[in-house]
Motif scaffolding. Structure first.
Motif, PDB file in Angstrom:
ATOM      1  N   GLY A 125      -9.464   2.301   8.057  1.00  0.00           N
ATOM      2  CA  GLY A 125      -8.715   2.950   6.983  1.00  0.00           C
ATOM      3  C   GLY A 125      -9.150   4.397   6.877  1.00  0.00           C
ATOM      4  N   CYS A 126      -8.937   5.144   7.963  1.00  0.00           N
ATOM      5  CA  CYS A 126      -9.544   6.493   8.066  1.00  0.00           C
ATOM      6  C   CYS A 126      -8.693   7.582   7.440  1.00  0.00           C
ATOM      7  N   GLY A 127      -7.507   7.246   6.906  1.00  0.00           N
ATOM      8  CA  GLY A 127      -6.644   8.288   6.348  1.00  0.00           C
ATOM      9  C   GLY A 127      -6.287   9.297   7.433  1.00  0.00           C
ATOM     10  N   GLN A 128      -6.317  10.584   7.092  1.00  0.00           N
ATOM     11  CA  GLN A 128      -5.972  11.622   8.076  1.00  0.00           C
ATOM     12  C   GLN A 128      -7.150  11.977   8.971  1.00  0.00           C
ATOM     13  N   GLY A 129      -8.245  11.232   8.823  1.00  0.00           N
ATOM     14  CA  GLY A 129      -9.323  11.298   9.800  1.00  0.00           C
ATOM     15  C   GLY A 129     -10.233  12.499   9.716  1.00  0.00           C
TER      16      GLY A 129
ATOM     17  N   PHE B  14      -8.077   7.666  17.664  1.00  0.00           N
ATOM     18  CA  PHE B  14      -7.428   7.173  16.447  1.00  0.00           C
ATOM     19  C   PHE B  14      -6.452   6.073  16.850  1.00  0.00           C
ATOM     20  N   LEU B  15      -6.633   4.900  16.273  1.00  0.00           N
ATOM     21  CA  LEU B  15      -5.754   3.778  16.589  1.00  0.00           C
ATOM     22  C   LEU B  15      -4.850   3.494  15.402  1.00  0.00           C
ATOM     23  N   GLU B  16      -3.560   3.291  15.693  1.00  0.00           N
ATOM     24  CA  GLU B  16      -2.656   2.894  14.622  1.00  0.00           C
ATOM     25  C   GLU B  16      -2.582   1.373  14.633  1.00  0.00           C
ATOM     26  N   ALA B  17      -3.126   0.747  13.598  1.00  0.00           N
ATOM     27  CA  ALA B  17      -3.132  -0.719  13.573  1.00  0.00           C
ATOM     28  C   ALA B  17      -3.297  -1.211  12.146  1.00  0.00           C
ATOM     29  N   ASP B  18      -2.753  -2.402  11.897  1.00  0.00           N
ATOM     30  CA  ASP B  18      -2.900  -3.046  10.587  1.00  0.00           C
ATOM     31  C   ASP B  18      -4.164  -3.904  10.624  1.00  0.00           C
ATOM     32  N   LEU B  19      -5.058  -3.639   9.682  1.00  0.00           N
ATOM     33  CA  LEU B  19      -6.339  -4.343   9.687  1.00  0.00           C
ATOM     34  C   LEU B  19      -6.164  -5.850   9.469  1.00  0.00           C
TER      35      LEU B  19
ATOM     36  N   PHE C 123      -3.264   2.266   9.448  1.00  0.00           N
ATOM     37  CA  PHE C 123      -1.948   1.694   9.794  1.00  0.00           C
ATOM     38  C   PHE C 123      -0.802   2.649   9.480  1.00  0.00           C
ATOM     39  N   ASN C 124      -1.124   3.794   8.857  1.00  0.00           N
ATOM     40  CA  ASN C 124      -0.054   4.728   8.495  1.00  0.00           C
ATOM     41  C   ASN C 124       0.146   5.718   9.654  1.00  0.00           C
ATOM     42  N   PRO C 125       1.309   5.641  10.341  1.00  0.00           N
ATOM     43  CA  PRO C 125       1.503   6.504  11.512  1.00  0.00           C
ATOM     44  C   PRO C 125       1.434   7.991  11.173  1.00  0.00           C
ATOM     45  N   ALA C 126       1.800   8.356   9.929  1.00  0.00           N
ATOM     46  CA  ALA C 126       1.721   9.781   9.552  1.00  0.00           C
ATOM     47  C   ALA C 126       0.259  10.219   9.536  1.00  0.00           C
ATOM     48  N   HIS C 127      -0.632   9.358   9.041  1.00  0.00           N
ATOM     49  CA  HIS C 127      -2.062   9.679   9.042  1.00  0.00           C
ATOM     50  C   HIS C 127      -2.588   9.820  10.474  1.00  0.00           C
ATOM     51  N   VAL C 128      -2.236   8.860  11.308  1.00  0.00           N
ATOM     52  CA  VAL C 128      -2.758   8.859  12.679  1.00  0.00           C
ATOM     53  C   VAL C 128      -2.223  10.065  13.450  1.00  0.00           C
ATOM     54  N   ALA C 129      -0.954  10.411  13.221  1.00  0.00           N
ATOM     55  CA  ALA C 129      -0.372  11.572  13.920  1.00  0.00           C
ATOM     56  C   ALA C 129      -1.113  12.849  13.524  1.00  0.00           C
ATOM     57  N   ALA C 130      -1.399  13.010  12.228  1.00  0.00           N
ATOM     58  CA  ALA C 130      -2.102  14.225  11.773  1.00  0.00           C
ATOM     59  C   ALA C 130      -3.512  14.267  12.374  1.00  0.00           C
TER      60      ALA C 130
ATOM     61  N   TYR D  95       0.841  -1.193   0.000  1.00  0.00           N
ATOM     62  CA  TYR D  95       0.000   0.000   0.000  1.00  0.00           C
ATOM     63  C   TYR D  95       0.886   1.257   0.000  1.00  0.00           C
ATOM     64  N   VAL D  96       0.444   2.295  -0.693  1.00  0.00           N
ATOM     65  CA  VAL D  96       1.216   3.552  -0.775  1.00  0.00           C
ATOM     66  C   VAL D  96       1.314   4.212   0.602  1.00  0.00           C
ATOM     67  N   THR D  97       2.537   4.495   1.039  1.00  0.00           N
ATOM     68  CA  THR D  97       2.700   5.135   2.360  1.00  0.00           C
ATOM     69  C   THR D  97       3.634   6.336   2.333  1.00  0.00           C
ATOM     70  N   ASP D  98       4.253   6.615   1.175  1.00  0.00           N
ATOM     71  CA  ASP D  98       5.213   7.724   1.160  1.00  0.00           C
ATOM     72  C   ASP D  98       4.553   9.068   0.943  1.00  0.00           C
ATOM     73  N   THR D  99       3.249   9.076   0.682  1.00  0.00           N
ATOM     74  CA  THR D  99       2.531  10.340   0.568  1.00  0.00           C
ATOM     75  C   THR D  99       1.178  10.172   1.256  1.00  0.00           C
ATOM     76  N   ALA D 100       0.776  11.200   2.006  1.00  0.00           N
ATOM     77  CA  ALA D 100      -0.473  11.088   2.772  1.00  0.00           C
ATOM     78  C   ALA D 100      -1.676  11.152   1.836  1.00  0.00           C
ATOM     79  N   TYR D 101      -2.743  10.443   2.204  1.00  0.00           N
ATOM     80  CA  TYR D 101      -3.977  10.533   1.425  1.00  0.00           C
ATOM     81  C   TYR D 101      -4.661  11.844   1.764  1.00  0.00           C
ATOM     82  N   MET D 102      -5.282  12.455   0.744  1.00  0.00           N
ATOM     83  CA  MET D 102      -5.879  13.789   0.969  1.00  0.00           C
ATOM     84  C   MET D 102      -7.046  13.713   1.973  1.00  0.00           C
ATOM     85  N   ARG D 103      -7.275  14.846   2.648  1.00  0.00           N
ATOM     86  CA  ARG D 103      -8.402  14.917   3.589  1.00  0.00           C
ATOM     87  C   ARG D 103      -9.692  15.047   2.814  1.00  0.00           C
ATOM     88  N   GLY D 104     -10.714  14.337   3.235  1.00  0.00           N
ATOM     89  CA  GLY D 104     -11.985  14.479   2.511  1.00  0.00           C
ATOM     90  C   GLY D 104     -13.156  14.132   3.411  1.00  0.00           C
ATOM     91  N   TYR D 105     -14.331  14.661   3.043  1.00  0.00           N
ATOM     92  CA  TYR D 105     -15.558  14.290   3.744  1.00  0.00           C
ATOM     93  C   TYR D 105     -16.475  13.642   2.711  1.00  0.00           C
TER      94      TYR D 105
END
Ligand SMILES: C[S@@+](CC[C@H](N)C(=O)[O-])C[C@H]1O[C@@H](n2cnc3c(N)ncnc32)[C@H](O)[C@@H]1O
Length: 511
Positions: free
Chosen positions: A56-60, A102-107, A80-87, A11-21
């Motif tokens: 799989g909440c992305g940046q939440g 927000f939980l950091e975990a691999d599904l 599971f992406n710590p950068a997403h969970v931190a943001a 899975y792509v992890t070197d760039t954050a997924y955009m925020r969206g509603y």
């Protein structure tokens, strides 16, 4: 590019997924869809004790909007992406939100992880943009998790890239990923290089691409798409679009039954199929086979399916009573009402004699479907709350107020101000986002520039207030070197936005 440590399973992890509603994830929207399909469920309000789980909440951002708008809800969001969970955690902490975790975990492994004890039983679970992008092991973990944590009667929303919609564009994704990985470094650059190669091949008349109108459509859409979206969409190692029936079979292991789509109009076969197509679908009683016919006729590339853990059917009378209690609000001026809606089966006409009195009444303020159907002008017309709710909400020409009259709360105001100050700039004015709003028990989709307009409008104090000086607002928002015509155009857009949405903002307590 995936992680060097190998934890990402492709899975792509070197760039954050955009925020969206995404309104399809909103528990209110899911409950309304379930009611329309005749499945028993309650419309959740902001003070109700609702437990919502996002996988799989992305940046939440979506989960944060729901937490702000609904102080009574308990929200758990996993990525599971710590950068997403931190943001996501940073924003929640800044807002002082106590009802979200927000939980950091691999599904893939979460169901067997001690962290699982921290996930409460969910009334509603949602996974958007996850299922068809992850490995079979992750999908297996998701099914075990849903089986263990969705309460009996709970709803699950799952979106995924679908077949046959993606059939003629499978080659496009494969080329983007394979060529991109060989030509560039970093997911965003790789996706760009891969797409360039696809365009070169199209120009060189490669049959597998050049003959597909779907590929041409996708390439056109991608011209305007955000680079992080394209990277997450095309550079994942395990991407694999799915058949609806295969997803239904996988989720059956969690005792989940398919009930319909979170996109309300999709649930009306009359709108999705022509008469000849309907006749073929009607040869089958099995809903999975009927759905295959619908997919064959419409070829959706993304499905937003709803499942329930244990279906309880409502009688027609009970369903209609529940739908008549729904409060609607008009999101636009009545003169903008569209009475002929384009749908896959052609044009759906909304009978003006039936709908115009409702729209004129709604222009005065929110009211229930039952009140609309009781209007004297509708005497003699059939009382059909399913059609009214489905058509008005499904075509985006009404909003459902989960708890009308619920005032704005401070945390929603704070989040909306934070979204504006953090993300609005000269390049992002038209970018979609959403304002948290307790009366909706969710978000109001709004372009970023309009967050600013709503704030200024609220400060001005009323639709007819003299403080509405959109010229001054535009001058403040536009870059210092913007030409006079640019400022005038922006001021006009802002005035238009006040005219179109000012009343709605008042009804919702946003302004
Ligand atoms: C396309 S994004 C969708 C994000 C969010 N649902 C949204 O719509 O904005 C998919 C998310 O799934 C997360 N993800 C992928 N594989 C995962 C796994 N094995 N465990 C947990 N999260 C995962 C990614 O980090 C990413 O944030």
């Amino acid at each position: 590019m995936t992680s060097a440590a190998g934890w990402s399973a492709g899975y792509v992890t070197d760039t954050a997924y955009m925020r969206g509603y995404y309104p399809e994830q909103s528990p209110v929207q899911l409950a309304l869809a379930a009611l329309l399909m005749g499945v028993q469920t309650d419309l959740p309000g902001p003070s109700d004790e609702v437990s919502y789980l996002e996988l799989g909440c992305g940046q939440g951002f979506g989960a944060t909007v729901l937490a702000a708008a609904n102080p009574g809800w308990r929200i758990t969001a996993v990525d599971f992406n710590p950068a997403h969970v931190a943001a996501a955690r940073r924003t929640a902490a800044e807002l002082g939100l106590a009802n979200i975790r927000f939980l950091e975990a691999d599904l893939a492994t979460l169901p067997e992880d001690p962290l699982m004890a921290e996930i409460p039983e969910a009334d509603v679970a949602s996974l958007h943009g996850v299922w068809s992008w992850v490995s079979p092991e992750v999908r297996g973990g998701i099914v075990r998790l849903l089986r263990a944590r969705v309460r009996p009667g709970g709803l699950v929303h799952i979106s995924y890239n679908a077949l046959p919609g993606w059939q003629s564009a499978l080659l496009l994704q494969r080329l983007v990923r394979e060529a991109g990985r060989r030509l560039a470094h970093g997911s965003i650059e790789q996706a760009r290089a891969g797409l360039d190669l696809v365009r070169d091949l199209m120009a060189a008349e490669a049959d597998g691409l050049a003959k597909s109108t779907r590929v041409t459509d996708i390439l056109r859409l991608l011209e305007k798409a955000a680079p992080d979206y394209i990277a997450h969409e095309y550079m994942n190692g395990c991407w694999s679009p799915c058949w609806h029936a295969d997803v239904a079979t996988d989720l059956a292991a969690a005792k989940l039954d398919y009930i319909g789509s979170a996109r309300l109009l999709t649930n009306f076969n009359d709108l999705m199929l022509t008469e000849a197509q309907r006749a073929i679908a009607n040869r089958f009683a099995d809903p999975l086979m009927r759905e295959l016919v619908v997919d064959a006729c419409n070829e959706p590339t993304l499905r937003h399916d709803i499942y329930v853990r244990g279906t309880r059917r409502l009688s027609i009378g009970a369903r209609d009573t529940a739908l008549e209690a729904v409060t609607l609000a008009l999101p636009m001026p009545p003169e903008e009402m569209i009475y002929a809606v384009t749908v896959p089966a052609g044009r759906a006409s909304l009978n003006e004699a039936y709908y115009r009195p409702m729209i004129e009444h709604l222009a005065e303020g929110p009211c229930t479907v039952g009140e609309l159907l009781a209007l004297p002008a509708l005497a003699g017309h059939a009382r059909n709350p399913t059609e009214v709710v489905g058509m008005l909400l499904g075509s985006g020409q009404a909003l459902a107020l989960a708890r009308p009259g619920t005032p704005m709360n401070n945390v929603s105001r704070h989040l909306n101000a934070l979204t504006r100050t953090r993300y609005l700039n000269a390049d992002t004015m038209t970018r979609p986002s959403a304002m948290a709003c307790p009366a909706l028990a969710g978000g109001l989709p709004t372009a970023l520039a309009h967050f600013y307009v709503a704030e200024r409008f609220a400060a001005a104090g009323g639709i007819d207030a003299t403080g509405i000086d959109t010229e001054a607002w535009a001058r403040q928002l536009a870059p210092a070197d913007a030409p006079a015509e640019g400022i005038a155009a922006l001021a006009k857009q802002m005035a238009d936005e006040v005219r179109r949405h000012g009343r709605l903002w008042r009804w919702l307590g946003i302004a």
